[in-house]
Design an enzyme around this catalytic site. Sequence first.
Site, PDB file in Angstrom:
ATOM      1  N   LYS A 228    -131.350 -53.367  38.972  1.00  0.00           N
ATOM      2  CA  LYS A 228    -130.063 -52.946  39.558  1.00  0.00           C
ATOM      3  C   LYS A 228    -129.756 -51.573  38.971  1.00  0.00           C
ATOM      4  CE  LYS A 228    -126.056 -52.634  39.461  1.00  0.00           C
ATOM      5  NZ  LYS A 228    -125.454 -51.310  39.624  1.00  0.00           N
TER       6      LYS A 228
ATOM      7  N   GLU B 278    -129.036 -51.637  25.059  1.00  0.00           N
ATOM      8  CA  GLU B 278    -128.946 -50.275  24.518  1.00  0.00           C
ATOM      9  C   GLU B 278    -127.624 -49.714  25.024  1.00  0.00           C
ATOM     10  OE1 GLU B 278    -132.591 -48.318  25.690  1.00  0.00           O
ATOM     11  OE2 GLU B 278    -133.750 -49.528  24.294  1.00  0.00           O
TER      12      GLU B 278
ATOM     13  N   CYS C 122    -126.803 -40.936  25.700  1.00  0.00           N
ATOM     14  CA  CYS C 122    -126.225 -41.833  24.700  1.00  0.00           C
ATOM     15  C   CYS C 122    -126.436 -41.307  23.289  1.00  0.00           C
ATOM     16  CB  CYS C 122    -126.856 -43.210  24.823  1.00  0.00           C
ATOM     17  SG  CYS C 122    -128.647 -43.142  24.662  1.00  0.00           S
TER      18      CYS C 122
ATOM     19  N   GLU D 242    -116.301 -42.984  22.403  1.00  0.00           N
ATOM     20  CA  GLU D 242    -117.382 -42.262  23.079  1.00  0.00           C
ATOM     21  C   GLU D 242    -116.791 -41.523  24.269  1.00  0.00           C
ATOM     22  OE1 GLU D 242    -120.184 -44.371  25.673  1.00  0.00           O
ATOM     23  OE2 GLU D 242    -121.818 -43.395  24.598  1.00  0.00           O
TER      24      GLU D 242
HETATM   25  P1  NAD Z   1    -121.922 -48.834  32.760  1.00  0.00           P
HETATM   26  O1  NAD Z   1    -121.924 -49.804  31.663  1.00  0.00           O
HETATM   27  O2  NAD Z   1    -120.670 -48.540  33.475  1.00  0.00           O
HETATM   28  O3  NAD Z   1    -122.957 -49.255  33.895  1.00  0.00           O
HETATM   29  C1  NAD Z   1    -124.305 -49.533  33.596  1.00  0.00           C
HETATM   30  C2  NAD Z   1    -124.880 -50.443  34.659  1.00  0.00           C
HETATM   31  O4  NAD Z   1    -124.264 -51.726  34.576  1.00  0.00           O
HETATM   32  C3  NAD Z   1    -124.649 -49.971  36.090  1.00  0.00           C
HETATM   33  O5  NAD Z   1    -125.822 -50.226  36.834  1.00  0.00           O
HETATM   34  C4  NAD Z   1    -123.484 -50.835  36.547  1.00  0.00           C
HETATM   35  O6  NAD Z   1    -123.416 -51.011  37.928  1.00  0.00           O
HETATM   36  C5  NAD Z   1    -123.800 -52.149  35.852  1.00  0.00           C
HETATM   37  N1  NAD Z   1    -122.671 -53.056  35.632  1.00  0.00           N
HETATM   38  C6  NAD Z   1    -121.384 -52.727  35.397  1.00  0.00           C
HETATM   39  N2  NAD Z   1    -120.655 -53.854  35.187  1.00  0.00           N
HETATM   40  C7  NAD Z   1    -121.494 -54.912  35.295  1.00  0.00           C
HETATM   41  C8  NAD Z   1    -121.342 -56.322  35.194  1.00  0.00           C
HETATM   42  N3  NAD Z   1    -120.156 -56.868  34.904  1.00  0.00           N
HETATM   43  N4  NAD Z   1    -122.420 -57.100  35.361  1.00  0.00           N
HETATM   44  C9  NAD Z   1    -123.621 -56.553  35.630  1.00  0.00           C
HETATM   45  N5  NAD Z   1    -123.833 -55.226  35.749  1.00  0.00           N
HETATM   46  C10 NAD Z   1    -122.782 -54.399  35.589  1.00  0.00           C
HETATM   47  O7  NAD Z   1    -122.559 -47.515  32.137  1.00  0.00           O
HETATM   48  P2  NAD Z   1    -122.683 -46.095  32.812  1.00  0.00           P
HETATM   49  O8  NAD Z   1    -121.319 -45.531  32.947  1.00  0.00           O
HETATM   50  O9  NAD Z   1    -123.575 -46.198  33.999  1.00  0.00           O
HETATM   51  O10 NAD Z   1    -123.503 -45.292  31.691  1.00  0.00           O
HETATM   52  C11 NAD Z   1    -122.893 -44.638  30.632  1.00  0.00           C
HETATM   53  C12 NAD Z   1    -122.922 -45.503  29.390  1.00  0.00           C
HETATM   54  O11 NAD Z   1    -124.259 -45.917  29.122  1.00  0.00           O
HETATM   55  C13 NAD Z   1    -122.482 -44.791  28.150  1.00  0.00           C
HETATM   56  O12 NAD Z   1    -121.670 -45.642  27.379  1.00  0.00           O
HETATM   57  C14 NAD Z   1    -123.775 -44.509  27.407  1.00  0.00           C
HETATM   58  O13 NAD Z   1    -123.663 -44.347  26.028  1.00  0.00           O
HETATM   59  C15 NAD Z   1    -124.564 -45.709  27.739  1.00  0.00           C
HETATM   60  N6  NAD Z   1    -125.999 -45.446  27.573  1.00  0.00           N
HETATM   61  C16 NAD Z   1    -126.642 -45.966  26.494  1.00  0.00           C
HETATM   62  C17 NAD Z   1    -127.987 -45.695  26.278  1.00  0.00           C
HETATM   63  C18 NAD Z   1    -128.756 -46.237  25.093  1.00  0.00           C
HETATM   64  O14 NAD Z   1    -129.986 -46.184  25.131  1.00  0.00           O
HETATM   65  N7  NAD Z   1    -128.113 -46.725  24.068  1.00  0.00           N
HETATM   66  C19 NAD Z   1    -128.666 -44.929  27.202  1.00  0.00           C
HETATM   67  C20 NAD Z   1    -127.976 -44.404  28.299  1.00  0.00           C
HETATM   68  C21 NAD Z   1    -126.620 -44.684  28.474  1.00  0.00           C
HETATM   69  C1  6OH Z   2    -129.622 -42.438  26.458  1.00  0.00           C
HETATM   70  O1  6OH Z   2    -128.930 -41.848  27.243  1.00  0.00           O
HETATM   71  C2  6OH Z   2    -130.974 -42.089  26.158  1.00  0.00           C
HETATM   72  C3  6OH Z   2    -131.843 -43.042  25.832  1.00  0.00           C
HETATM   73  C4  6OH Z   2    -133.187 -42.679  25.560  1.00  0.00           C
HETATM   74  C5  6OH Z   2    -134.177 -43.597  25.522  1.00  0.00           C
HETATM   75  O2  6OH Z   2    -134.013 -44.874  25.778  1.00  0.00           O
HETATM   76  C6  6OH Z   2    -135.512 -43.181  25.195  1.00  0.00           C
HETATM   77  O3  6OH Z   2    -136.400 -44.031  25.267  1.00  0.00           O
HETATM   78  O4  6OH Z   2    -135.732 -41.992  24.880  1.00  0.00           O
END
Ligand code: NAD
Ligand code: 6OH
Length: 488
Positions: free
Chosen positions: A180, A256, A290, A392
């Site tokens: 998804k 993550e 992130c 964040e």
């Molecule tokens: P989000 O959590 O809003 O959405 C992520 C995904 O989850 C989307 O596909 C969304 O449709 C889905 N989703 C939302 N609610 C859901 C539910 N209740 N059940 C199932 N699926 C659901 O995140 P975003 O805004 O797309 O991305 C930004 C965030 O992602 C930031 O907080 C960022 O730090 C984090 N992020 C973390 C990493 C990491 O590796 N730690 C990497 C990239 C992004």
């Molecule tokens: C987050 O936005 C970035 C995540 C990076 C990785 O998961 C990676 O494997 O480099």
Amino acid sequence: MTDRWIRNAVAGRLVDPDERRSFPAIDPTDGRVFARVHEADADLVDRAVSAARAALDGPWSRWSAAARADLLRRVADRIEQRAEEFVAAEVADTGKPVAEARRLDVARAVANFRAFADIASRADQPSFLTELPDGGQALNYAVRSPLGVVAVIVPWNLPLLLLTWKVAPALGCGNAVVVKPSEETPSTATLLAEVLTECGLPAGAYNVVHGFGPGSAGDFLVRHPGIDGVTFTGSSATGTAIMRSVASRVRPVSFELGGKNAALVFDDADLDLTIAGLTRSVFANTGQVCLCTERVYVQRSVFDDVASRLVAAAQGLRLGRPEAATTTTGPLISAGHRDKVLSYYQAAAEAGATVLTGGGVPTLGAGLDGGWWIEPTLWSGLTNADRPVRDEIFGPAAVLIPFDTEDEAVTLANDTEYGLAAAVWTTNLARGHRVAQRMRVGVSWVNTWFLRDLRSPFGGRGLSGIGREGGEFSVDFYTELTNVCVQI
Ligand code: NAD
Ligand code: 6OH
């Protein structure tokens, strides 16, 4: 109105779209709708999960690890051949510079498939020879089998990179996936479906369902009784919601999540290297990584120097059309996300921040003013008690805060509920190791940022996640172990 569709992929085929269930795909550079996305309903999600189960029960289950590794290598080659299509799709969804999509997103997708071809096919299986009290022996050995049907839920910031970071090891370990993608960035997941089919992946081993979270495809998927685990990258709030949905059926999760990452700049740092590194770590992908630095702690004697040089670097960034060679920085992903980031610009001003640069919305002209552009921004004059220093933001903004001693820097950096990444800037080798190890994070860099070896563990602590992926850590998540004990 556009007549271009972005489709779901189920059982090895792209699904004919349903006119009644669609949402727009929007170009963030100008706000233009460039396609319609078919939103999967509960029935289509159910079909995708069933297709994945059928693949697991069918010929896919008899592929050897070596054959799966060969497939992953073919996929890497095919993404390279079709690289410009992936670049165009990623740029249409995100507005990021074309050069960046080529250098980072698509190159890492290729690298993800190549790396996990090796890692998954060489995964070891523990064994122990047990000595029994009567002098006999028992042989304990563990065999790995796929986790099963894996739900893969990914965000919009690095869509293809983060998708393939999970799909490559999942398929390498013999799983079937239902993906998804984010509703903001649907294109590359569907393009990957085409490539996987071209490369010979059996029908149903990779499925894509498009839609949103609550009340939509994401929620239908994580609540589906047919899934065996969830791997999720996204915000900490969504991670919490997904954990709740999955908990009733006791399924493993790998999360993550978000970060509020610190950089620590010591007075012995090589400032040319540091400023170049900070410029990337604060502003890369318009701050939407992130791992991006949002808190910069600087030793007091070099504070003014670091601040003025970082401001100059921020002012040297060029916002503009993705295809222009001079562009360094794209827009934010959506109007809603820009509103959120701007609310922190406002909160910083209300908390009495000194705005060192930026702080608002630029006027770019050239047809770009309908897009979600925002100024790269730096503040001083805030403390760890202020909301923009705690939450964040996920935009091109950071706060600079002075410190006096190493202990104080460590305390300030660790004063957060998140625990994803940190970067230490120093020429003192011992200090670099010492401080990096004291960071309560999953990923701690010294004199660099976002340098990745795909064999190493990746993930976060606290609000930043559960579990680690990368190398053997991915294999551990995407397989189950059965221990066999044979008395000899
Ligand atoms: P989000 O959590 O809003 O959405 C992520 C995904 O989850 C989307 O596909 C969304 O449709 C889905 N989703 C939302 N609610 C859901 C539910 N209740 N059940 C199932 N699926 C659901 O995140 P975003 O805004 O797309 O991305 C930004 C965030 O992602 C930031 O907080 C960022 O730090 C984090 N992020 C973390 C990493 C990491 O590796 N730690 C990497 C990239 C992004
Ligand atoms: C987050 O936005 C970035 C995540 C990076 C990785 O998961 C990676 O494997 O480099």
